[in-house]
Design a protein around this motif. Sequence first.
Motif: not given
Length: 677
Positions: A534-538, A551-560
């Motif tokens: 989720e966080v990090g590499v380019n 559907e098991r993820f929140g919107l913010s996590q999906l967006h990340q």
Amino acid sequence: MLDNSVVTIKGIGDKFAEDLQSLNIYTVEDLLFYFPSRYDVLEIQPLSELIHEDKVSIEGRVLNAPSLSFYGRKKSRLTFNIEVENIAVKAVMFNRAFAKNQIKMGDVVTLTGKWDAHRLQITVSNYQKGSIEKTSEIQPIYSIRGDVTSFRLKKAIQQAIREQANQVEEILPPDMLSAYKIPNRMGAMKTMHFPESRVALKHARRRFTYEEFLLFQLKIQILRKRRREATVGNSQHYDAMKLETFISKFPFSLTNAQKKSLNQILSDMKSPYRMNRLLQGDVGSGKTAVAGVALYAAITAKKQGALMVPTEILAEQHFQSLTEMFGDLARVELLTGSIKGKRRKEILADVENHQVHILVGTHALIQDDVHFETLGLVVVDEQHRFGVEQRRALSNKGLHPDVLFMTATPIPRTLAITAFGDMDVSVIDEMPAGRKEIETYWTKANTFDRVLNFIAKHVEAGEQAYIICPLIEESDKLDIQDAVDLYNQLEAYYPPSIQVGLMHGRLHSTEKEEIMKEFAANKVQILVSTTVVEVGVNVPNATIMVIYDAERFGLSQLHQLRGRVGRGDKQSYCILIADPKSENGKERMRIMTETNNGFKLSEEDLKLRGPGDFFGTKQSGLPDFKVADMIHDYRALETARNDAQEIIEFNLLEEDPKYEPLRTLLENEGVFDTVLD
């Protein structure tokens, strides 16, 4: 007195006082301010105004003797019809066999329960014989546990009000009460427990909502002021001309949002106080460029800079981008756990002698053997990944360095005010021109073959893909695709020319780093992963993000997760594979396909999930308000924040007598004794 034990109230003995402790009620004040969690409004409405599946109250005459049937062990169903507005309405009661002897044909009854508009049926939760007034009767409902009953708690509160209500003193100045048209504290407290009308209850709630927000904001502003005053003499005299020249050599123009955030940061650096600022912006909005300029400002002020990130691979990427950005203007070095021996000693010596201008690294930066000569600015990327102690250790390495925290998790305004109230917040809320929007699609698992073919086509064209799964291994409890199983399937599905990799949280950090390096170098074309990615590499070459069981993820996590692709100049795609059963889940999928704006998504996510889930309940650190609701009462939150800022800025707690009750309350809560970081 309000701080006396509840046993001083008539009718409360030692045993009941002990029971009340399970509700955190110890003193008379605790009891008086233990407000209902909700209210039931018994209001008779016309049938035409009743809403399907709402909780309603209706009144009518019983048309037939109730019919009772039993099923299962001790389970019963009682049915009868009542006449309402010349219409027959069916009433159903479960497990109330005794009511058969109480309700007779011809009786007038008032029923409360769930309304079924399609069947003209009410599933009764409460009933009473006879007619009630057509005006609403408001019933307070308290949260109870253990041996405390609702009846006994209400009785105790009633008695406490009779004996001690006149001890409740006003803490807000009179002009504030009149300006906001809110009732006094004692009257509002009584109304919260025994409301005479909806209007009176609304104003009592408004009063305590504002009071809670104001007290919380005052605590934050006091802490903030004390922190600022503890670090006077921190001004960085940077060279504005050099900064302009530096920015002019960028291959792109800064957006207006970047310029605004940069000006706020530079203003903080110039001030005599220590900067404590959060820079938030969507993935790809250009936070690193802003941080780079701020680091260069510190260098022109004859200071050093540090950039701390959560992983080695991210540290390496930042090191490369800053090295390119600065060229010959500054010496940038990398310090991670992998750098050992002679090389590490050389870097440490050069940092201490100010031969290194910017040090980029992981938590290795906060080891005891790292000494800066003059650390002026600390930038912490993905600040929520570091503990408070880690961040504090780095901050304390220099002479009160300015600190800039960065996050790519867009935080709704109300949460930013509440959770980061002691920080200044800068927001980059626009994307650089020409950046292609990620196309997002929602599909179901039965189309997965088409998704795999879509991935194969793009991989053959030289691109790469992520496939995200919620679990590592198969779970009996959850029917969701797991990463290990999916990895094995894809290994068998794709030809040997397409390399599939697997990454999850149970791997050692060095193994995760190695897999990400292989993916970044295109040695692995498809990376199956849990959310550790989720966080990090380019990885500019990654153009497809598939999220299984989305559907098991929140919107913010999906967006990340979506933000892991779209880093290059190629068109990128996010495919959500989901079959949500709830309306909430379907709404999340719909919103994801409609917008790429992280701030808009974060606001929606907050509405759908609530503040605790947004941050993760354990580490959210959010206050537990009794009455106030950060989402619905955001206007009151902003008003309270502005008022608190004014009270502290003009020193009204000290100098204006009408604020003395507020100051006394804050003193009693130990606000002025808080130990600073």
